[in-house]
Design a protein around this motif. Structure first.
Motif, PDB file in Angstrom:
ATOM      1  N   THR A   4       0.805  -1.228   0.000  1.00 12.52           N
ATOM      2  CA  THR A   4       0.000   0.000   0.000  1.00 12.52           C
ATOM      3  C   THR A   4       0.832   1.269   0.000  1.00 12.52           C
ATOM      4  OG1 THR A   4      -0.164  -0.025   2.405  1.00 12.52           O
ATOM      5  CG2 THR A   4      -1.930  -1.137   1.177  1.00 12.52           C
ATOM      6  N   GLU A   5       2.144   1.174   0.224  1.00  8.69           N
ATOM      7  CA  GLU A   5       3.024   2.342   0.189  1.00  8.69           C
ATOM      8  C   GLU A   5       4.188   2.075  -0.754  1.00  8.69           C
ATOM      9  OE1 GLU A   5       2.380   4.881   4.190  1.00  8.69           O
ATOM     10  OE2 GLU A   5       4.178   3.662   4.096  1.00  8.69           O
ATOM     11  N   PHE A   6       4.578   3.103  -1.486  1.00 10.68           N
ATOM     12  CA  PHE A   6       5.603   2.972  -2.511  1.00 10.68           C
ATOM     13  C   PHE A   6       6.590   4.134  -2.390  1.00 10.68           C
ATOM     14  CE2 PHE A   6       1.722   1.008  -3.809  1.00 10.68           C
ATOM     15  CZ  PHE A   6       2.111  -0.180  -4.386  1.00 10.68           C
ATOM     16  N   SER A   7       7.863   3.820  -2.481  1.00  4.66           N
ATOM     17  CA  SER A   7       8.919   4.832  -2.384  1.00  4.66           C
ATOM     18  C   SER A   7       9.147   5.500  -3.732  1.00  4.66           C
ATOM     19  CB  SER A   7      10.221   4.188  -1.916  1.00  4.66           C
ATOM     20  OG  SER A   7      10.055   3.651  -0.637  1.00  4.66           O
ATOM     21  N   PHE A   8       9.541   6.754  -3.687  1.00  7.66           N
ATOM     22  CA  PHE A   8       9.881   7.491  -4.902  1.00  7.66           C
ATOM     23  C   PHE A   8      11.033   8.445  -4.608  1.00  7.66           C
ATOM     24  CE2 PHE A   8       6.583  10.073  -2.836  1.00  7.66           C
ATOM     25  CZ  PHE A   8       7.181  11.325  -2.805  1.00  7.66           C
ATOM     26  N   VAL A   9      11.667   8.923  -5.677  1.00  7.53           N
ATOM     27  CA  VAL A   9      12.705   9.956  -5.578  1.00  7.53           C
ATOM     28  C   VAL A   9      12.344  11.034  -6.591  1.00  7.53           C
ATOM     29  CG1 VAL A   9      15.151  10.485  -5.828  1.00  7.53           C
ATOM     30  CG2 VAL A   9      14.461   8.273  -4.877  1.00  7.53           C
TER      31      VAL A   9
END
Length: 121
Positions: A4-9
């Motif tokens: 349900t949570e996704f990392s980004f830059v």
């Protein structure tokens, strides 16, 4: 288990009030209410483009060391970062189309065929 949570830059990054560049963050999956609630906001009623500002401020759960993301902060994101986050939002929230493998009856070449979900054209 459903992620349900996704990392980004962020490609450019957000410069916070202390002049610190914040680039890494986390975005959660959107709920129906996340997409409905901003429609009641007077800022969205006056300018539909503001919807993305409200929506992103709701679904970004972390940005660098900042305790939370507000609409005022999203207003100060660089345009390239907004475009990146909109694309990222679509990627994590859109349902995947069904993909099946097919074989050309003439040459025998194998390839993937994407079938749209119900209701898509």
């Amino acid at each position: 288990m459903l992620q349900t949570e996704f990392s980004f830059v962020l490609p450019k990054g957000y410069i916070d009030d202390n002049g610190v560049l914040q680039t890494d963050g986390t975005m959660r999956l959107a709920t129906a209410m996340d997409e409905i609630a901003p429609l009641r906001d007077p800022r969205v009623r006056n300018n539909e483009a503001y919807l993305v500002v409200i929506l992103l401020s709701q679904v970004i759960t972390r940005l660098g060391t900042l305790p939370r993301v507000t609409p005022a902060m999203v207003e100060r994101f660089f345009a390239g970062d907004i475009a990146y986050l909109q694309d990222f939002y679509r990627q994590i929230n859109d349902a995947d189309a069904r993909v099946e493998q097919a074989v050309c009856p003439n040459c025998g070449h194998e390839f993937d065929v994407e079938f749209p979900l119900l209701g898509e054209l």
